[in-house]
Design a protein around this motif. Sequence first.
Motif, PDB file in Angstrom:
ATOM      1  N   PRO A 106       0.835  -1.207   0.000  1.00 13.65           N
ATOM      2  CA  PRO A 106       0.000   0.000   0.000  1.00 13.65           C
ATOM      3  C   PRO A 106       0.869   1.255   0.000  1.00 13.65           C
ATOM      4  N   LEU A 107       0.271   2.364  -0.423  1.00 15.33           N
ATOM      5  CA  LEU A 107       1.000   3.629  -0.383  1.00 15.33           C
ATOM      6  C   LEU A 107       1.336   3.984   1.058  1.00 15.33           C
ATOM      7  N   PRO A 108       2.532   4.487   1.303  1.00 18.61           N
ATOM      8  CA  PRO A 108       2.878   4.943   2.654  1.00 18.61           C
ATOM      9  C   PRO A 108       1.984   6.111   3.076  1.00 18.61           C
ATOM     10  N   ALA A 109       1.829   6.301   4.362  1.00 18.02           N
ATOM     11  CA  ALA A 109       0.983   7.371   4.890  1.00 18.02           C
ATOM     12  C   ALA A 109       1.526   8.756   4.591  1.00 18.02           C
ATOM     13  N   SER A 110       2.842   8.859   4.422  1.00 21.13           N
ATOM     14  CA  SER A 110       3.466  10.153   4.157  1.00 21.13           C
ATOM     15  C   SER A 110       4.817   9.910   3.487  1.00 21.13           C
ATOM     16  N   ALA A 124       7.285   8.618   5.992  1.00 22.99           N
ATOM     17  CA  ALA A 124       7.100   7.225   6.387  1.00 22.99           C
ATOM     18  C   ALA A 124       7.519   6.248   5.284  1.00 22.99           C
ATOM     19  N   ALA A 125       7.665   6.751   4.073  1.00 24.65           N
ATOM     20  CA  ALA A 125       8.025   5.885   2.947  1.00 24.65           C
ATOM     21  C   ALA A 125       9.458   5.392   3.083  1.00 24.65           C
ATOM     22  N   GLU A 126       9.647   4.112   2.820  1.00 23.43           N
ATOM     23  CA  GLU A 126      10.981   3.530   2.814  1.00 23.43           C
ATOM     24  C   GLU A 126      11.426   3.354   1.372  1.00 23.43           C
ATOM     25  N   LEU A 127      12.630   3.762   1.090  1.00 23.03           N
ATOM     26  CA  LEU A 127      13.202   3.561  -0.232  1.00 23.03           C
ATOM     27  C   LEU A 127      14.176   2.394  -0.170  1.00 23.03           C
ATOM     28  N   ASP A 128      14.073   1.504  -1.141  1.00 21.55           N
ATOM     29  CA  ASP A 128      14.995   0.372  -1.239  1.00 21.55           C
ATOM     30  C   ASP A 128      16.116   0.717  -2.198  1.00 21.55           C
ATOM     31  N   SER A 169       9.880   0.891  -4.948  1.00 24.47           N
ATOM     32  CA  SER A 169       9.937   1.704  -3.731  1.00 24.47           C
ATOM     33  C   SER A 169       9.902   3.190  -4.074  1.00 24.47           C
ATOM     34  N   LEU A 170      10.514   3.572  -5.195  1.00 29.59           N
ATOM     35  CA  LEU A 170      10.458   4.971  -5.631  1.00 29.59           C
ATOM     36  C   LEU A 170       9.020   5.347  -5.987  1.00 29.59           C
ATOM     37  N   LYS A 171       8.322   4.460  -6.685  1.00 31.80           N
ATOM     38  CA  LYS A 171       6.921   4.708  -7.050  1.00 31.80           C
ATOM     39  C   LYS A 171       6.069   4.904  -5.794  1.00 31.80           C
ATOM     40  N   LEU A 172       6.266   4.084  -4.781  1.00 31.31           N
ATOM     41  CA  LEU A 172       5.508   4.214  -3.537  1.00 31.31           C
ATOM     42  C   LEU A 172       5.853   5.515  -2.811  1.00 31.31           C
ATOM     43  N   PHE A 173       7.137   5.872  -2.797  1.00 30.82           N
ATOM     44  CA  PHE A 173       7.574   7.123  -2.185  1.00 30.82           C
ATOM     45  C   PHE A 173       6.904   8.315  -2.873  1.00 30.82           C
ATOM     46  N   LEU A 174       6.957   8.345  -4.194  1.00 26.48           N
ATOM     47  CA  LEU A 174       6.346   9.453  -4.929  1.00 26.48           C
ATOM     48  C   LEU A 174       4.831   9.469  -4.736  1.00 26.48           C
ATOM     49  N   GLY A 175       4.212   8.295  -4.690  1.00 24.10           N
ATOM     50  CA  GLY A 175       2.770   8.218  -4.463  1.00 24.10           C
ATOM     51  C   GLY A 175       2.355   8.728  -3.099  1.00 24.10           C
ATOM     52  N   ALA A 176       3.258   8.663  -2.133  1.00 24.61           N
ATOM     53  CA  ALA A 176       2.954   9.138  -0.773  1.00 24.61           C
ATOM     54  C   ALA A 176       2.735  10.641  -0.722  1.00 24.61           C
ATOM     55  N   ARG A 178       0.632  12.210  -2.554  1.00 24.01           N
ATOM     56  CA  ARG A 178      -0.753  12.505  -2.949  1.00 24.01           C
ATOM     57  C   ARG A 178      -1.550  13.186  -1.850  1.00 24.01           C
ATOM     58  N   ASN A 179      -1.250  12.883  -0.609  1.00 27.44           N
ATOM     59  CA  ASN A 179      -1.952  13.504   0.520  1.00 27.44           C
ATOM     60  C   ASN A 179      -1.018  14.378   1.349  1.00 27.44           C
ATOM     61  N   HIS A 180       0.073  14.789   0.766  1.00 29.25           N
ATOM     62  CA  HIS A 180       1.088  15.585   1.447  1.00 29.25           C
ATOM     63  C   HIS A 180       0.964  17.041   0.998  1.00 29.25           C
ATOM     64  N   ALA A 181       0.825  17.923   1.953  1.00 28.91           N
ATOM     65  CA  ALA A 181       0.686  19.348   1.650  1.00 28.91           C
ATOM     66  C   ALA A 181       2.045  20.024   1.712  1.00 28.91           C
ATOM     67  N   ALA A 182       2.504  20.536   0.572  1.00 26.21           N
ATOM     68  CA  ALA A 182       3.784  21.246   0.508  1.00 26.21           C
ATOM     69  C   ALA A 182       3.834  22.065  -0.772  1.00 26.21           C
ATOM     70  N   PHE A 183       4.610  23.135  -0.736  1.00 21.74           N
ATOM     71  CA  PHE A 183       4.808  23.942  -1.933  1.00 21.74           C
ATOM     72  C   PHE A 183       5.617  23.164  -2.963  1.00 21.74           C
ATOM     73  N   HIS A 184       5.502  23.569  -4.212  1.00 24.26           N
ATOM     74  CA  HIS A 184       6.205  22.899  -5.316  1.00 24.26           C
ATOM     75  C   HIS A 184       7.700  22.794  -5.047  1.00 24.26           C
ATOM     76  N   GLU A 185       8.270  23.879  -4.564  1.00 19.54           N
ATOM     77  CA  GLU A 185       9.709  23.917  -4.313  1.00 19.54           C
ATOM     78  C   GLU A 185      10.120  22.887  -3.266  1.00 19.54           C
ATOM     79  N   ASP A 186       9.318  22.773  -2.205  1.00 22.13           N
ATOM     80  CA  ASP A 186       9.624  21.828  -1.129  1.00 22.13           C
ATOM     81  C   ASP A 186       9.542  20.390  -1.620  1.00 22.13           C
ATOM     82  N   CYS A 187       8.495  20.073  -2.386  1.00 24.97           N
ATOM     83  CA  CYS A 187       8.357  18.712  -2.918  1.00 24.97           C
ATOM     84  C   CYS A 187       9.534  18.361  -3.820  1.00 24.97           C
ATOM     85  N   THR A 188       9.800  19.197  -4.794  1.00 25.33           N
ATOM     86  CA  THR A 188      10.831  18.895  -5.794  1.00 25.33           C
ATOM     87  C   THR A 188      12.209  18.769  -5.158  1.00 25.33           C
TER      88      THR A 188
END
Length: 147
Positions: free
Chosen positions: A11-15, A18-22, A71-78, A80-90
């Motif tokens: 499942p997608l990580p909660a945030s 919380a996402a683990e990258l392999d 694991s990268l796909k799951l990290f990026l999918g996390a 979806r419910n994360h509130a942040a400015f474009h600069e912070d995400c990128t």
Amino acid sequence: MDPKFLGQASPLPASPEAAELDYVPNPRNTPYLVRFTSPEFTSLCPVTGQPDFAHLVIDYVPATTIVESKSLKLFLGAFRNHAAFHEDCTVGIGERLFREMNPVWLRIGGYWYPRGGIPIDVFWQSGEQPAGVWIPDQGVPGYRGRG
């Protein structure tokens, strides 16, 4: 370094935190470029809670490890419910990958679709491009609307 998610229901990580990258051993002992493209990246505006959409391009030259793609796909999918400015995400995605994977070089381009009528593009790289590695343009045209 056995991947935790490959071949498993995940499942997608909660945030993003919380996402683990392999990371798995780099199978090649030669300089080369890896490119991941996420044309449907989403996050939330931290002010309005409305969804934001981007086309992300991540390029890196591996050192001893590579990031496992599921694991990268799951990290990026996390995000979806994360509130942040474009600069912070990128920049945050680029910095986390660089910190954990420790590649020779990494860059990320975040090509965000308009918010309030203004598209925002965000770029980050870890340093100078390494010599002797073919690093093509990211190939994402500037936003031109529908036509």
